[in-house]
Design a protein around this motif. Structure first.
Motif, PDB file in Angstrom:
ATOM      1  N   PRO A 159       0.793  -1.253   0.106  1.00  0.00           N
ATOM      2  CA  PRO A 159      -0.439  -0.134  -0.130  1.00  0.00           C
ATOM      3  C   PRO A 159       1.440   1.380   0.125  1.00  0.00           C
ATOM      4  N   VAL A 160       1.752   1.115   0.635  1.00  0.00           N
ATOM      5  CA  VAL A 160       2.856   2.245   0.938  1.00  0.00           C
ATOM      6  C   VAL A 160       3.161   2.817  -0.709  1.00  0.00           C
ATOM      7  N   THR A 161       3.656   2.117  -1.522  1.00  0.00           N
ATOM      8  CA  THR A 161       4.547   1.846  -2.359  1.00  0.00           C
ATOM      9  C   THR A 161       3.024   2.478  -3.453  1.00  0.00           C
ATOM     10  N   ARG A 162       2.439   1.869  -3.364  1.00  0.00           N
ATOM     11  CA  ARG A 162       1.513   2.247  -4.107  1.00  0.00           C
ATOM     12  C   ARG A 162       0.539   3.959  -3.905  1.00  0.00           C
ATOM     13  N   THR A 163       0.698   3.473  -2.980  1.00  0.00           N
ATOM     14  CA  THR A 163       0.320   5.666  -2.594  1.00  0.00           C
ATOM     15  C   THR A 163       1.678   6.319  -2.694  1.00  0.00           C
ATOM     16  N   VAL A 164       3.047   5.931  -3.354  1.00  0.00           N
ATOM     17  CA  VAL A 164       3.862   7.137  -3.216  1.00  0.00           C
ATOM     18  C   VAL A 164       4.380   6.846  -5.312  1.00  0.00           C
ATOM     19  N   ILE A 165       4.178   5.693  -5.768  1.00  0.00           N
ATOM     20  CA  ILE A 165       3.313   5.935  -6.846  1.00  0.00           C
ATOM     21  C   ILE A 165       2.188   6.853  -7.203  1.00  0.00           C
ATOM     22  N   LEU A 166       1.732   6.491  -6.501  1.00  0.00           N
ATOM     23  CA  LEU A 166       0.127   7.752  -7.346  1.00  0.00           C
ATOM     24  C   LEU A 166       0.887   9.204  -6.942  1.00  0.00           C
ATOM     25  N   ARG A 167       0.920   9.478  -5.657  1.00  0.00           N
ATOM     26  CA  ARG A 167       1.656  10.907  -5.391  1.00  0.00           C
ATOM     27  C   ARG A 167       2.442  11.425  -6.817  1.00  0.00           C
ATOM     28  N   MET A 168       3.447  10.415  -7.529  1.00  0.00           N
ATOM     29  CA  MET A 168       3.982  10.989  -8.742  1.00  0.00           C
ATOM     30  C   MET A 168       3.532  11.075  -9.503  1.00  0.00           C
ATOM     31  N   THR A 170       0.197  11.968  -9.772  1.00  0.00           N
ATOM     32  CA  THR A 170      -0.457  13.079  -9.222  1.00  0.00           C
ATOM     33  C   THR A 170       0.155  15.009  -9.495  1.00  0.00           C
ATOM     34  N   GLY A 171       1.937  14.771  -8.831  1.00  0.00           N
ATOM     35  CA  GLY A 171       2.335  15.453  -9.118  1.00  0.00           C
ATOM     36  C   GLY A 171       2.882  16.136 -10.375  1.00  0.00           C
ATOM     37  N   GLY A 172       3.184  14.035 -11.322  1.00  0.00           N
ATOM     38  CA  GLY A 172       3.629  14.732 -12.809  1.00  0.00           C
ATOM     39  C   GLY A 172       2.545  15.842 -13.496  1.00  0.00           C
ATOM     40  N   ILE A 173       1.380  14.897 -13.010  1.00  0.00           N
ATOM     41  CA  ILE A 173       0.273  15.341 -14.732  1.00  0.00           C
ATOM     42  C   ILE A 173       0.152  17.374 -13.867  1.00  0.00           C
ATOM     43  N   SER A 174      -0.100  17.591 -12.535  1.00  0.00           N
ATOM     44  CA  SER A 174       0.038  18.875 -11.625  1.00  0.00           C
ATOM     45  C   SER A 174       1.322  19.587 -12.923  1.00  0.00           C
ATOM     46  N   HIS A 175       2.264  19.156 -12.351  1.00  0.00           N
ATOM     47  CA  HIS A 175       3.721  19.906 -13.120  1.00  0.00           C
ATOM     48  C   HIS A 175       3.763  20.366 -14.533  1.00  0.00           C
ATOM     49  N   VAL A 176       2.960  19.239 -15.316  1.00  0.00           N
ATOM     50  CA  VAL A 176       3.054  19.063 -16.579  1.00  0.00           C
ATOM     51  C   VAL A 176       1.979  19.964 -16.925  1.00  0.00           C
ATOM     52  N   SER A 177       0.909  20.434 -16.266  1.00  0.00           N
ATOM     53  CA  SER A 177      -0.217  21.260 -16.476  1.00  0.00           C
ATOM     54  C   SER A 177       0.489  23.054 -15.764  1.00  0.00           C
ATOM     55  N   MET A 178       0.959  22.475 -15.128  1.00  0.00           N
ATOM     56  CA  MET A 178       1.595  24.279 -14.939  1.00  0.00           C
ATOM     57  C   MET A 178       2.631  24.523 -15.915  1.00  0.00           C
ATOM     58  N   VAL A 179       3.096  23.970 -16.278  1.00  0.00           N
ATOM     59  CA  VAL A 179       4.482  24.570 -17.160  1.00  0.00           C
ATOM     60  C   VAL A 179       3.174  24.872 -18.207  1.00  0.00           C
ATOM     61  N   TRP A 180       2.370  24.249 -18.543  1.00  0.00           N
ATOM     62  CA  TRP A 180       1.747  24.387 -19.649  1.00  0.00           C
ATOM     63  C   TRP A 180       0.736  25.728 -19.550  1.00  0.00           C
ATOM     64  N   VAL A 181       0.225  26.098 -18.805  1.00  0.00           N
ATOM     65  CA  VAL A 181      -0.434  27.156 -18.227  1.00  0.00           C
ATOM     66  C   VAL A 181       0.314  28.345 -18.538  1.00  0.00           C
ATOM     67  N   LYS A 182       1.257  28.265 -17.968  1.00  0.00           N
ATOM     68  CA  LYS A 182       2.966  29.159 -17.827  1.00  0.00           C
ATOM     69  C   LYS A 182       3.621  28.863 -19.308  1.00  0.00           C
ATOM     70  N   GLN A 183       3.536  28.531 -20.296  1.00  0.00           N
ATOM     71  CA  GLN A 183       3.575  28.642 -21.237  1.00  0.00           C
ATOM     72  C   GLN A 183       2.601  29.395 -21.967  1.00  0.00           C
ATOM     73  N   GLY A 184       1.379  29.709 -21.818  1.00  0.00           N
ATOM     74  CA  GLY A 184       0.269  29.961 -22.728  1.00  0.00           C
ATOM     75  C   GLY A 184      -0.286  29.249 -24.024  1.00  0.00           C
ATOM     76  N   PHE A 185      -0.679  27.752 -22.845  1.00  0.00           N
ATOM     77  CA  PHE A 185      -0.930  26.353 -24.116  1.00  0.00           C
ATOM     78  C   PHE A 185      -0.309  26.152 -25.275  1.00  0.00           C
ATOM     79  N   GLU A 186       1.107  26.980 -25.208  1.00  0.00           N
ATOM     80  CA  GLU A 186       1.715  26.274 -26.806  1.00  0.00           C
ATOM     81  C   GLU A 186       1.173  25.226 -27.254  1.00  0.00           C
ATOM     82  N   GLU A 187       1.717  24.328 -26.703  1.00  0.00           N
ATOM     83  CA  GLU A 187       2.113  23.378 -26.730  1.00  0.00           C
ATOM     84  C   GLU A 187       0.999  23.198 -27.459  1.00  0.00           C
ATOM     85  N   PRO A 188       0.395  21.876 -28.661  1.00  0.00           N
ATOM     86  CA  PRO A 188      -1.176  21.452 -28.854  1.00  0.00           C
ATOM     87  C   PRO A 188      -1.941  20.611 -27.760  1.00  0.00           C
ATOM     88  N   GLN A 189      -3.100  20.551 -26.824  1.00  0.00           N
ATOM     89  CA  GLN A 189      -3.122  19.923 -26.511  1.00  0.00           C
ATOM     90  C   GLN A 189      -3.419  18.551 -26.692  1.00  0.00           C
TER      91      GLN A 189
END
Length: 220
Positions: A159-168, A170-189
């Protein structure tokens, strides 16, 4: 008949109060999401919401409290659009991922104010806001876990390993979204969506197939 409280122009107090709170949330989203939290004053929020200072402080103890409320409403919107987009009769998990991710990215792109509040304005404000941010990130982690559980997947990790992988995840999707927003949605959706779906697929496969038994550490 029981009294329903005082009425103004045919509206009970409770309805008017709810309307004032909603206007404050809308003004918070507009000003925090365009000018920024730190550049916004109570006076400006009250003016935009058409309420008095007294009314503001009846609803919120501070602009930070309003920021937290706006942040929560933005994330609730994202969850709602994702859940609504997930087909109940999707033939496979990939179809579910595609529908949810597309709805998520479309909502971000449609309202840059929401994106700015969620990924920028809540950073570095206070320990209380940081705690709220981390708490909501954990909720998204649990959401991803629940989605996989709903498909009846059997996990080969602790369970702990599962939670850590799911946190990664979540963080990965959040960071990708953050950069996409910061760059003005330049990359195709479509390309952003494809990459996120591939990440979701990889994490799901990892959780199902990963052998929890790690190789022994070589003796020194």
């Amino acid at each position: 008949m029981e009294s329903q409280g005082r009425r103004y122009a045919g509206e009970p107090d409770s309805t008017r109060a709810a309307g004032r709170r909603l206007r404050l949330l809308e003004s918070g989203l507009e000003l925090f999401g365009t000018r920024g939290y730190r550049a916004t004053t109570v006076r400006e929020l009250c003016s935009a919401a058409r309420v008095s200072h007294r009314t503001f402080y009846q609803e919120f103890a501070s602009t930070e409290d309003l920021l937290l409320a706006v942040y929560a409403s933005c994330l609730d919107r994202l969850v709602e659009v994702v859940v609504a987009a997930i087909p109940l009769d999707a033939p496979d998990l990939t179809g579910t991922f595609c529908s949810g991710v597309d709805a998520f990215l479309s909502e971000i792109r449609a309202d840059p104010r929401l994106a700015r509040v969620v990924w920028f304005e809540v950073l570095g404000v206070s320990e209380r806001v940081e705690a709220a941010y981390l708490g909501r990130m954990e909720e998204f982690t649990a959401f991803f876990g629940g989605l996989l559980d709903a498909w009846g997947l059997t996990f080969q990790v602790a369970p702990v390993t599962r939670t850590v992988i799911l946190r990664m995840l979540t963080g990965g999707i959040s960071h990708v979204s953050m950069v996409w927003v910061k760059q003005g949605f330049e990359e195709p959706q479509a390309q952003i969506a494809e990459a996120i779906v591939r990440l979701l697929q990889a994490c799901a496969a990892m959780l199902v197939q990963l052998d929890e038994t790690l190789p022994e550490r070589p003796s020194e």
